[in-house]
Design a protein around this motif. Structure first.
Motif, PDB file in Angstrom:
ATOM      1  N   ARG A  29       1.018  -1.053  -0.311  1.00  0.00           N
ATOM      2  CA  ARG A  29      -0.259  -0.238  -0.202  1.00  0.00           C
ATOM      3  C   ARG A  29       0.142   1.299  -0.155  1.00  0.00           C
ATOM      4  NH1 ARG A  29      -0.661   1.577   5.671  1.00  0.00           N
ATOM      5  NH2 ARG A  29       0.231   0.102   6.704  1.00  0.00           N
ATOM      6  N   LEU A  30      -0.095   2.294  -0.084  1.00  0.00           N
ATOM      7  CA  LEU A  30       1.289   3.678  -0.395  1.00  0.00           C
ATOM      8  C   LEU A  30       0.540   4.850   0.781  1.00  0.00           C
ATOM      9  CD1 LEU A  30       1.440   4.069  -4.109  1.00  0.00           C
ATOM     10  CD2 LEU A  30       3.276   3.809  -2.258  1.00  0.00           C
ATOM     11  N   GLN A  31       2.195   5.293   2.230  1.00  0.00           N
ATOM     12  CA  GLN A  31       0.938   6.273   2.044  1.00  0.00           C
ATOM     13  C   GLN A  31       0.936   7.296   2.615  1.00  0.00           C
ATOM     14  OE1 GLN A  31       2.394   4.666   6.575  1.00  0.00           O
ATOM     15  NE2 GLN A  31       0.679   4.838   7.025  1.00  0.00           N
ATOM     16  N   ALA A  32       0.565   8.623   2.938  1.00  0.00           N
ATOM     17  CA  ALA A  32       1.240   9.790   2.294  1.00  0.00           C
ATOM     18  C   ALA A  32       1.432  10.371   3.291  1.00  0.00           C
ATOM     19  CB  ALA A  32       0.044  10.545   1.596  1.00  0.00           C
ATOM     20  N   HIS A  33       2.872  11.196   3.263  1.00  0.00           N
ATOM     21  CA  HIS A  33       3.200  12.089   4.372  1.00  0.00           C
ATOM     22  C   HIS A  33       3.184  13.438   4.106  1.00  0.00           C
ATOM     23  CE1 HIS A  33       3.193   8.734   7.307  1.00  0.00           C
ATOM     24  NE2 HIS A  33       4.223   8.051   6.777  1.00  0.00           N
ATOM     25  N   GLY A  34       2.142  14.189   4.497  1.00  0.00           N
ATOM     26  CA  GLY A  34       2.723  15.675   3.610  1.00  0.00           C
ATOM     27  C   GLY A  34       2.630  15.689   2.071  1.00  0.00           C
ATOM     28  N   ASP A  35       3.378  15.713   1.936  1.00  0.00           N
ATOM     29  CA  ASP A  35       2.703  15.601  -0.144  1.00  0.00           C
ATOM     30  C   ASP A  35       3.913  14.643  -0.527  1.00  0.00           C
ATOM     31  OD1 ASP A  35       5.526  16.540   0.755  1.00  0.00           O
ATOM     32  OD2 ASP A  35       5.498  18.704  -1.292  1.00  0.00           O
ATOM     33  N   ARG A  36       4.252  13.697   0.396  1.00  0.00           N
ATOM     34  CA  ARG A  36       4.997  12.624  -0.559  1.00  0.00           C
ATOM     35  C   ARG A  36       4.581  11.402   0.251  1.00  0.00           C
ATOM     36  NH1 ARG A  36      10.291  12.608  -2.102  1.00  0.00           N
ATOM     37  NH2 ARG A  36      10.696  10.523  -1.876  1.00  0.00           N
ATOM     38  N   LEU A  37       4.151  10.368  -1.312  1.00  0.00           N
ATOM     39  CA  LEU A  37       3.637   8.935  -0.939  1.00  0.00           C
ATOM     40  C   LEU A  37       4.785   8.014  -0.140  1.00  0.00           C
ATOM     41  CD1 LEU A  37       1.849   8.518  -3.623  1.00  0.00           C
ATOM     42  CD2 LEU A  37       0.343   9.292  -1.487  1.00  0.00           C
ATOM     43  N   HIS A  38       4.533   7.080   0.791  1.00  0.00           N
ATOM     44  CA  HIS A  38       5.440   6.282   1.029  1.00  0.00           C
ATOM     45  C   HIS A  38       4.708   5.144   1.135  1.00  0.00           C
ATOM     46  CE1 HIS A  38       8.815   8.688   3.066  1.00  0.00           C
ATOM     47  NE2 HIS A  38       6.991   9.434   3.398  1.00  0.00           N
ATOM     48  N   PRO A  39       5.936   4.085  -0.015  1.00  0.00           N
ATOM     49  CA  PRO A  39       5.305   2.863  -0.198  1.00  0.00           C
ATOM     50  C   PRO A  39       5.753   2.058   1.833  1.00  0.00           C
ATOM     51  CG  PRO A  39       7.304   2.623  -0.751  1.00  0.00           C
ATOM     52  CD  PRO A  39       7.481   3.918  -0.469  1.00  0.00           C
ATOM     53  N   ARG A  40       4.898   1.039   1.619  1.00  0.00           N
ATOM     54  CA  ARG A  40       4.590   0.350   2.671  1.00  0.00           C
ATOM     55  C   ARG A  40       4.293  -1.361   2.398  1.00  0.00           C
ATOM     56  NH1 ARG A  40       6.488   2.035   7.183  1.00  0.00           N
ATOM     57  NH2 ARG A  40       4.796   0.178   8.534  1.00  0.00           N
ATOM     58  N   GLN A  41       5.197  -2.497   3.039  1.00  0.00           N
ATOM     59  CA  GLN A  41       5.213  -3.454   2.933  1.00  0.00           C
ATOM     60  C   GLN A  41       4.734  -3.889   3.736  1.00  0.00           C
ATOM     61  OE1 GLN A  41       6.704  -6.142  -0.586  1.00  0.00           O
ATOM     62  NE2 GLN A  41       5.411  -8.035   1.163  1.00  0.00           N
ATOM     63  N   ASP A  42       4.073  -4.095   5.016  1.00  0.00           N
ATOM     64  CA  ASP A  42       3.631  -4.160   6.360  1.00  0.00           C
ATOM     65  C   ASP A  42       4.484  -5.629   6.557  1.00  0.00           C
ATOM     66  OD1 ASP A  42       3.101  -1.884   7.155  1.00  0.00           O
ATOM     67  OD2 ASP A  42       1.052  -3.134   6.742  1.00  0.00           O
ATOM     68  N   GLY A  43       5.292  -5.097   7.938  1.00  0.00           N
ATOM     69  CA  GLY A  43       6.105  -6.764   7.810  1.00  0.00           C
ATOM     70  C   GLY A  43       7.198  -7.095   7.166  1.00  0.00           C
ATOM     71  N   SER A  44       7.530  -6.229   6.712  1.00  0.00           N
ATOM     72  CA  SER A  44       8.689  -6.999   5.463  1.00  0.00           C
ATOM     73  C   SER A  44       9.969  -7.253   5.550  1.00  0.00           C
ATOM     74  CB  SER A  44       8.954  -6.561   3.858  1.00  0.00           C
ATOM     75  OG  SER A  44       9.298  -4.423   4.673  1.00  0.00           O
ATOM     76  N   ASP A  45       9.769  -5.705   7.332  1.00  0.00           N
ATOM     77  CA  ASP A  45      11.482  -5.600   8.138  1.00  0.00           C
ATOM     78  C   ASP A  45      12.068  -7.209   9.218  1.00  0.00           C
ATOM     79  OD1 ASP A  45      12.130  -3.818   6.703  1.00  0.00           O
ATOM     80  OD2 ASP A  45      11.238  -1.758   8.390  1.00  0.00           O
ATOM     81  N   ALA A  46      10.029  -6.880   9.412  1.00  0.00           N
ATOM     82  CA  ALA A  46      10.197  -7.925  10.909  1.00  0.00           C
ATOM     83  C   ALA A  46      10.064  -9.489  10.076  1.00  0.00           C
ATOM     84  CB  ALA A  46       8.749  -8.007  11.634  1.00  0.00           C
ATOM     85  N   LEU A  47       9.953  -9.843   8.953  1.00  0.00           N
ATOM     86  CA  LEU A  47      10.165 -10.836   7.985  1.00  0.00           C
ATOM     87  C   LEU A  47      11.620 -11.275   8.023  1.00  0.00           C
ATOM     88  CD1 LEU A  47       9.367 -13.524   7.016  1.00  0.00           C
ATOM     89  CD2 LEU A  47       9.022 -12.221   5.342  1.00  0.00           C
ATOM     90  N   ARG A  48      12.523 -10.476   7.531  1.00  0.00           N
ATOM     91  CA  ARG A  48      13.932 -10.550   7.723  1.00  0.00           C
ATOM     92  C   ARG A  48      14.467 -11.135   8.989  1.00  0.00           C
ATOM     93  NH1 ARG A  48      13.816  -5.700   3.715  1.00  0.00           N
ATOM     94  NH2 ARG A  48      14.477  -5.058   5.454  1.00  0.00           N
TER      95      ARG A  48
END
Lengths: 302, 437
Positions: free
Chosen positions: B387-406
């Motif tokens: 999913r993409l999440q808006a922070h101010g005028d920028r879009l941040h991609p998110r793939q929840d759990g990807s860091d934890a999965l590593r």
């Protein structure tokens, strides 16, 4: 019994290795292209030698030669036809395993001398594998020596004129085949040079003449393994119609092709399972095979 | 230096940047082009790379290039990768900024060939005995970012006790730079769909679903090819490659024409090849090799918010497609398994290929626009929800759990013999691209 000259054995090694390379290409790449193989070999030979910058580089440079020496010495024990073998020794069947012992330091030298972690792991792995499978290998050979009352390979072939020992001694046969494949690190027992996990392992960084010698040695090991399997268990040169040498050649190439085919159809053996299997099951089973051999010899071979 | 694209002539040994599976997902069948990957640069005739090389890979690629034989050649292919031009990467000073590794160990990390002092200094006697009571020599080294069986850019720091993994850390080193990044070039169609979902598009057509499903099927098939190689099982690797080869035109068809009669024709051979793969992955050989390896439990995954095939292999019915009205109309069912181990992860992905082919068949049979009253909150990519999440005028991609999965993957391989550790690591299908998660 006469023996062949060393040149004849080297010729068998070179010719057999070329044939096995073609069979491997047919199985792995589903094509028959001798020119492509020759081109690949020429390309390998054109490469400069890789020179690892490590303290023990002499081990690295000495390993391919030792590997080929062990492989050809083992091949010399294989009886190819009546009167045609490299060395005709009364303990040739055991000495075949003894010659393969030279493979162990060669593989470890290659891994250690390369000075890279995965290659070193490959070398350690092979020592463990060799120690575990050499014993059932020798015991299976001992079992088939009983009916012939000799460990001379040609005598063991002769005793199979009526019934191949694979039929009268199936347990020794099913122990011998994986053991010889493990000792010659033929897939799925190619643990020291596992491509997927060790990136080619012990021999991965050899180039030029070194790489060509290693490739040749591996084919000679396969040729010897298939030849000895045919001689000790599949009645060697015995068979109807065809000349003895042709029977032996056909059986050897068929066994080698089956080994290559099996190596592609099975996942690589796991060393953490193979070692317990060898020590806890294969060796006790080999004792049973020897006892069975004694019984069969008393009942049918005397 | 000769720059060409690979013709299908003779077999050439190659260093492949970033990795074969990635190239397959980008539509390049390197095996068919006669490229045979080798791990040691000394044996490589060619370096196959993208026209732009991700900056985190530059030092390793440059080092590999320098170790290659003098008559080495460079073969460049197009790929949706950010980075520096290949010629600059190979002949520059090598001091490119590591977008992902800044402040970490980027310049110290090289591939598995790296020796610290040119001797056997990777080993050191450690004081604690291992399980069998022996004091072992620890072998510490780094796999990656160009390691066998791992996606290019993934780095694993390993310490072996004998041949058992004593400790491990897993890092994704690649990051998209630029104002409009492709967050993960391994799943561009799924990210496009995620952007559309973020933009509130509700009139998406069947074509969008078809693109995402074709991408998933191809991604899983390419992964299975790598998995077969990691297992040393040539038959499985070949079967997976055969499947991927018939999925390439399927994906190209969904890109060019969308669903329709032509797509239906392309799907028939894919279903046939899939049956061959299913025979192998349901065999006793496969089960005996993998059962119980790298087991995770569902509670761990729920705690870290991990989704995707890894969660579904633990029986968690988490799949963003379940919440998507368009998929519900196509009778979508999430594919689950119970074991939570490497075997279950493989089974889930193979079943997902079958489900993707079924969805594609349904879309091909009825290619009318599939409308949804509400936009999907996230899109299920090949490795999990995006999913993409808006922070101010920028879009941040998110793939929840990807860091934890590593992190969980690193824990899962600790205590395993190296071969099993490799298989388990590959079974997670980790992305080397850093996406917020």
């Amino acid at each position: 019994m006469s023996t062949a000259s060393p040149f004849a054995i080297v010729a068998v090694a070179l010719g057999g290795a070329a044939l096995l390379a073609l069979i491997e290409q047919l199985i792995a790449e589903r094509r028959f292209a001798p020119a492509a193989l020759a081109g690949r070999a020429a390309g390998t030979l054109r490469q400069p030698l890789s020179m690892p910058d490590v303290k023990d580089a002499w081990l690295y440079h000495g390993a391919p030669g030792l590997l080929l020496l062990g492989a050809i010495l083992a091949l010399a024990m294989v009886p190819w036809a009546p009167g045609f073998r490299g060395l005709d020794l009364s303990t040739g069947a055991i000495l075949y395993s003894g010659a393969l012992a030279y493979v162990t330091p060669a593989v470890f030298m290659a891994g250690w001398g390369a000075g890279r972690p995965l290659q070193v792991v490959g070398g350690f792995r092979f020592i463990a594998l060799m120690l575990a499978f050499e014993m059932p290998l020798v015991m299976a050979v001992t079992a088939v020596g009983a009916p012939a009352e000799s460990l001379r390979p040609s005598a063991i072939v002769d005793v199979q004129h009526a019934v191949p020992l694979a039929l009268s001694q199936p347990l020794a046969f099913v122990l011998f085949v994986p053991a010889i494949m493990a000792v010659c690190f033929i897939a799925p027992f190619d643990l020291p040079q596992a491509e997927g996990e060790l990136g080619g392992g012990t021999f991965a960084s050899y180039t030029g003449m070194h790489a060509a010698v290693v490739a040749l040695a591996q084919k000679v090991l396969l040729l010897g393994a298939a030849g000895m399997t045919s001689a000790l268990f599949l009645a060697g040169w015995h068979g109807p119609l065809l000349p003895p040498a042709l029977w032996m050649a056909v059986k050897t190439l068929a066994v080698a092709a089956l080994m290559l085919w099996a190596g592609r159809r099975l996942p690589r053996a796991r060393i953490d399972r193979q070692l317990p299997f060898a020590w806890k099951f294969a060796i006790p089973l080999a004792i049973v095979a020897i006892a069975w051999s004694g019984l069969v010899t008393l009942l049918f071979y005397r | 230096m000769v720059v060409t694209t690979p013709p299908a002539t003779r077999t050439r040994t190659a260093i492949v940047v970033p990795d074969e599976a990635a190239w397959l997902t980008w539509g390049h069948d390197l095996a068919a082009a006669g490229i045979r990957r080798v791990a040691a640069a000394e044996r490589a005739e060619v370096l196959v790379a993208s026209t732009l090389i991700p900056s985190a890979l530059v030092p390793t690629v440059k080092e590999a290039w320098e170790r290659m034989p003098p008559d080495r050649r460079l073969e460049l292919l197009d790929a949706p990768l950010p980075g520096v031009p290949a010629a600059e990467a190979l002949h520059g000073d090598g001091h490119h900024e590591h977008a992902a590794d800044a402040g970490e160990r980027g310049h110290e990390m090289h591939d598995e060939h790296e020796m610290h002092d040119g001797g056997h200094d990777m080993m050191a006697i450690v004081g604690d005995p291992s399980e069998d009571g022996l004091v072992m020599e620890a072998i510490s080294f780094t796999l990656g970012p160009l390691a066998p069986s791992l996606p290019g850019g993934l780095v694993v720091d390993l310490s072996l006790d004998g041949d058992v993994v004593a400790s491990a850390t897993v890092r994704a080193t690649l990051a998209a730079d630029g104002a409009e990044p492709i967050p993960d070039p391994l799943a561009p169609r799924a990210w496009e769909a995620a952007r559309a979902a973020h933009d509130g598009a509700t009139d998406d057509t069947a074509a969008s679903l078809a693109r995402v499903e074709a991408e998933r099927a191809l991604s899983h098939a390419a992964w299975l090819r790598t998995f077969g190689t990691a297992l040393g099982w040539a038959q499985l690797a070949d079967a997976a490659l055969d499947l991927a080869r018939v999925l390439l035109p399927v994906r190209a068809g969904t890109d060019a024409d969308g669903p329709g009669r032509r797509l239906a024709e392309l799907l028939a051979p894919a279903a046939q090849r899939l049956r061959g793969v299913e025979r192998l992955t349901s065999s006793g050989r496969f089960r005996r090799r993998l059962a119980g390896e790298g087991r995770l439990d569902a509670a761990q995954l729920r705690q870290h918010g991990i989704g995707g095939p890894v969660a579904r292999a633990c029986g968690i019915p988490a799949d963003a497609r379940s919440d998507d009205e368009r998929y519900r109309r196509l009778d979508f069912e999430p594919q689950l398994a119970d074991g939570g181990d490497a075997l279950a992860r493989a089974h889930v992905r193979v079943r997902e290929i079958a489900e993707s082919l079924r969805l594609l068949s349904a879309l091909a049979a009825d290619p009318a626009p599939v409308r949804s009253a509400t936009p999907a909150a996230s899109v299920e990519g090949p490795r999990g929800p995006l999913r993409l999440q808006a922070h101010g005028d920028r879009l941040h991609p998110r793939q929840d759990g990807s860091d934890a999965l590593r992190e969980l993957a690193a824990k899962a391989i600790t205590g395993l013999e190296l071969a099993s550790a490799t298989a388990v690591l590959v079974s997670f299908d980790l992305s080397p691209w850093q996406v917020g998660g």
